[in-house]
Scaffold this active site. Sequence first.
Site, PDB file in Angstrom:
ATOM      1  N   ILE A 151       0.837  -1.215   0.000  1.00 60.93           N
ATOM      2  CA  ILE A 151       0.000   0.000   0.000  1.00 60.93           C
ATOM      3  C   ILE A 151       0.866   1.257   0.000  1.00 60.93           C
ATOM      4  O   ILE A 151       0.661   2.168  -0.821  1.00 60.93           O
ATOM      5  CB  ILE A 151      -0.971  -0.001   1.207  1.00 60.93           C
ATOM      6  CG1 ILE A 151      -1.913  -1.210   1.109  1.00 60.93           C
ATOM      7  CG2 ILE A 151      -1.767   1.301   1.257  1.00 60.93           C
ATOM      8  CD1 ILE A 151      -2.767  -1.445   2.331  1.00 60.93           C
ATOM      9  N   ARG A 237      -4.312   0.003  10.971  1.00 59.62           N
ATOM     10  CA  ARG A 237      -5.113  -0.597  12.036  1.00 59.62           C
ATOM     11  C   ARG A 237      -5.191   0.405  13.189  1.00 59.62           C
ATOM     12  O   ARG A 237      -4.221   1.140  13.448  1.00 59.62           O
ATOM     13  CB  ARG A 237      -4.486  -1.886  12.566  1.00 59.62           C
ATOM     14  CG  ARG A 237      -4.687  -3.101  11.690  1.00 59.62           C
ATOM     15  CD  ARG A 237      -6.139  -3.597  11.666  1.00 59.62           C
ATOM     16  NE  ARG A 237      -6.289  -4.772  10.818  1.00 59.62           N
ATOM     17  CZ  ARG A 237      -6.553  -4.747   9.517  1.00 59.62           C
ATOM     18  NH1 ARG A 237      -6.726  -3.601   8.895  1.00 59.62           N
ATOM     19  NH2 ARG A 237      -6.677  -5.873   8.832  1.00 59.62           N
ATOM     20  N   GLU A 266     -14.056  -0.510  17.070  1.00 68.27           N
ATOM     21  CA  GLU A 266     -14.859  -0.333  15.856  1.00 68.27           C
ATOM     22  C   GLU A 266     -16.250  -0.925  16.058  1.00 68.27           C
ATOM     23  O   GLU A 266     -16.349  -2.087  16.459  1.00 68.27           O
ATOM     24  CB  GLU A 266     -14.159  -0.993  14.667  1.00 68.27           C
ATOM     25  CG  GLU A 266     -12.840  -0.303  14.351  1.00 68.27           C
ATOM     26  CD  GLU A 266     -12.170  -0.780  13.063  1.00 68.27           C
ATOM     27  OE1 GLU A 266     -12.712  -1.685  12.392  1.00 68.27           O
ATOM     28  OE2 GLU A 266     -11.116  -0.222  12.729  1.00 68.27           O
ATOM     29  N   HIS A 284     -13.902   1.888   8.187  1.00 61.87           N
ATOM     30  CA  HIS A 284     -13.053   0.771   7.768  1.00 61.87           C
ATOM     31  C   HIS A 284     -13.451   0.320   6.352  1.00 61.87           C
ATOM     32  O   HIS A 284     -13.660  -0.882   6.107  1.00 61.87           O
ATOM     33  CB  HIS A 284     -13.146  -0.385   8.775  1.00 61.87           C
ATOM     34  CG  HIS A 284     -11.931  -1.281   8.757  1.00 61.87           C
ATOM     35  ND1 HIS A 284     -11.402  -1.851   9.872  1.00 61.87           N
ATOM     36  CD2 HIS A 284     -11.143  -1.691   7.726  1.00 61.87           C
ATOM     37  CE1 HIS A 284     -10.355  -2.597   9.545  1.00 61.87           C
ATOM     38  NE2 HIS A 284     -10.177  -2.504   8.238  1.00 61.87           N
ATOM     39  N   ALA A 287     -10.788  -0.689   1.873  1.00 59.43           N
ATOM     40  CA  ALA A 287     -10.624  -1.806   0.927  1.00 59.43           C
ATOM     41  C   ALA A 287     -11.943  -2.186   0.257  1.00 59.43           C
ATOM     42  O   ALA A 287     -12.005  -3.151  -0.496  1.00 59.43           O
ATOM     43  CB  ALA A 287     -10.063  -3.016   1.663  1.00 59.43           C
TER      44      ALA A 287
HETATM   45  P1  NAD Z   1       2.575  -5.159   3.459  1.00 52.62           P
HETATM   46  O1  NAD Z   1       2.869  -6.356   4.275  1.00 52.62           O
HETATM   47  O2  NAD Z   1       2.758  -5.217   1.982  1.00 52.62           O
HETATM   48  O3  NAD Z   1       3.445  -3.917   4.010  1.00 52.62           O
HETATM   49  C1  NAD Z   1       3.635  -3.640   5.359  1.00 52.62           C
HETATM   50  C2  NAD Z   1       4.987  -2.990   5.492  1.00 52.62           C
HETATM   51  O4  NAD Z   1       5.142  -2.549   6.844  1.00 52.62           O
HETATM   52  C3  NAD Z   1       6.163  -3.964   5.213  1.00 52.62           C
HETATM   53  O5  NAD Z   1       7.000  -3.446   4.203  1.00 52.62           O
HETATM   54  C4  NAD Z   1       6.883  -4.056   6.554  1.00 52.62           C
HETATM   55  O6  NAD Z   1       8.285  -4.191   6.413  1.00 52.62           O
HETATM   56  C5  NAD Z   1       6.514  -2.727   7.183  1.00 52.62           C
HETATM   57  N1  NAD Z   1       6.691  -2.696   8.635  1.00 52.62           N
HETATM   58  C6  NAD Z   1       6.519  -3.698   9.538  1.00 52.62           C
HETATM   59  N2  NAD Z   1       6.792  -3.256  10.781  1.00 52.62           N
HETATM   60  C7  NAD Z   1       7.150  -1.953  10.649  1.00 52.62           C
HETATM   61  C8  NAD Z   1       7.532  -0.952  11.574  1.00 52.62           C
HETATM   62  N3  NAD Z   1       7.643  -1.209  12.873  1.00 52.62           N
HETATM   63  N4  NAD Z   1       7.817   0.277  11.098  1.00 52.62           N
HETATM   64  C9  NAD Z   1       7.715   0.560   9.781  1.00 52.62           C
HETATM   65  N5  NAD Z   1       7.377  -0.360   8.849  1.00 52.62           N
HETATM   66  C10 NAD Z   1       7.081  -1.592   9.287  1.00 52.62           C
HETATM   67  O7  NAD Z   1       1.066  -4.748   3.815  1.00 52.62           O
HETATM   68  P2  NAD Z   1       0.109  -3.755   3.027  1.00 52.62           P
HETATM   69  O8  NAD Z   1      -0.704  -4.518   2.043  1.00 52.62           O
HETATM   70  O9  NAD Z   1       0.858  -2.562   2.571  1.00 52.62           O
HETATM   71  O10 NAD Z   1      -0.883  -3.355   4.233  1.00 52.62           O
HETATM   72  C11 NAD Z   1      -0.415  -2.659   5.376  1.00 52.62           C
HETATM   73  C12 NAD Z   1      -1.438  -2.780   6.488  1.00 52.62           C
HETATM   74  O11 NAD Z   1      -2.617  -2.072   6.114  1.00 52.62           O
HETATM   75  C13 NAD Z   1      -1.941  -4.218   6.731  1.00 52.62           C
HETATM   76  O12 NAD Z   1      -1.107  -4.926   7.617  1.00 52.62           O
HETATM   77  C14 NAD Z   1      -3.319  -4.029   7.290  1.00 52.62           C
HETATM   78  O13 NAD Z   1      -3.308  -4.023   8.695  1.00 52.62           O
HETATM   79  C15 NAD Z   1      -3.732  -2.643   6.784  1.00 52.62           C
HETATM   80  N6  NAD Z   1      -4.843  -2.743   5.851  1.00 52.62           N
HETATM   81  C16 NAD Z   1      -5.977  -2.034   6.125  1.00 52.62           C
HETATM   82  C17 NAD Z   1      -7.057  -2.102   5.261  1.00 52.62           C
HETATM   83  C18 NAD Z   1      -8.311  -1.307   5.501  1.00 52.62           C
HETATM   84  O14 NAD Z   1      -9.369  -1.744   5.109  1.00 52.62           O
HETATM   85  N7  NAD Z   1      -8.227  -0.150   6.111  1.00 52.62           N
HETATM   86  C19 NAD Z   1      -6.981  -2.930   4.136  1.00 52.62           C
HETATM   87  C20 NAD Z   1      -5.785  -3.592   3.869  1.00 52.62           C
HETATM   88  C21 NAD Z   1      -4.734  -3.508   4.740  1.00 52.62           C
END
Ligand code: NAD
Length: 310
Positions: A151, A237, A266, A284, A287
């Site tokens: 993302i 989150r 939530e 929320h 997505a």
């Molecule tokens: P992803 O796994 O592709 O990317 C997450 C990134 O965070 C990774 O590159 C990881 O190295 C990095 N990371 C981990 N710990 C970290 C830290 N302490 N500091 C900085 N970076 C750190 O996941 P994504 O697809 O990009 O999604 C990210 C998050 O978004 C998901 O884990 C999920 O919780 C959330 N999400 C929310 C929705 C929504 O409906 N709002 C939908 C999809 C995902």
Amino acid sequence: MSMKVLVTEKKHVHEDSIELLRKGGLEVDFSEPDLSKVKLEDYDVLFVRTYTRVDKKVLDRAKNLKAVIRAGVGLDNIDVEECKKRNIRVYHSPGSNANAVASHTIALIFAVLRRIAKADKHVREGKWNREEFLSHELDEKVIGIVGFGAIGRLVVKKLSGFDVEFLAYDPYLTREQIEDAEEARGRVKKLEDLHELIRKSDIITIHVPLMPETRYLIGEKEFKIMKSHTILINTSRGGVVDEKALIDCLKKDKLYGAGLDVFEEEPPKNQELLNLHNIVLTPHTAAMTEQAHRNMSVQAVEGFLKDFKV
Ligand code: NAD
């Protein structure tokens, strides 16, 4: 005997994925996300979305469980370690909704920046005080991306048409993985220190998973060092941002504003949060596009079916 799947959030998984399970020879039942009254030992597979907790207690009761399918990306509602110990495979759909969430993140940035929600309410109330809406443009802003995964990098790609500067903090990726990423287009600078990113950014957008290490990643200390006109966007989150500290800042107008798609609770019931004028909230739904909705369910089920040819 065919394997049995329990789908716990029917409304939120795409019907094509249910069809795939049936075609794959699995028997499908449905329940609510609250599993306390379900005979879990009857099921080989749990197919969940966001609000079903697959914790140790659930796993203790699901004695015949072989797999958990999670339609979505984050695995914070599943005790993955405990599943591993019990040889239960976990399937999810990384990247399946990244495009939708990145677009929603950008929608929130503009909604906060240009005060869209407040302006909408203003017009509906029959008002026309345009001078109240003098705002800012995105150009020349510094955008801090926390978490440069699927993302985070799409947010950069989509915003690349603007005259902005990008900073990224992701301790799990090397400088090359960030700065040479196709989406970065040579415009992203990796920072090793989260606080440096916070101090330098005008807009901070969070894209990390919720884990013990990222709980309250943005807390009191971090809010203290933000610029006074910072915009904070959280589509990751709820627990990643300390909501109480955020509310304190927004109440005192210490930030320009915030855009939140996710909350510690939530739906959020905290009236202090709901009464704030400099915040844009969505339920929320980052997505929730037709395309992502299908991808999330189908990709996770396809992963499962590849391993479990029934
Ligand atoms: P992803 O796994 O592709 O990317 C997450 C990134 O965070 C990774 O590159 C990881 O190295 C990095 N990371 C981990 N710990 C970290 C830290 N302490 N500091 C900085 N970076 C750190 O996941 P994504 O697809 O990009 O999604 C990210 C998050 O978004 C998901 O884990 C999920 O919780 C959330 N999400 C929310 C929705 C929504 O409906 N709002 C939908 C999809 C995902």
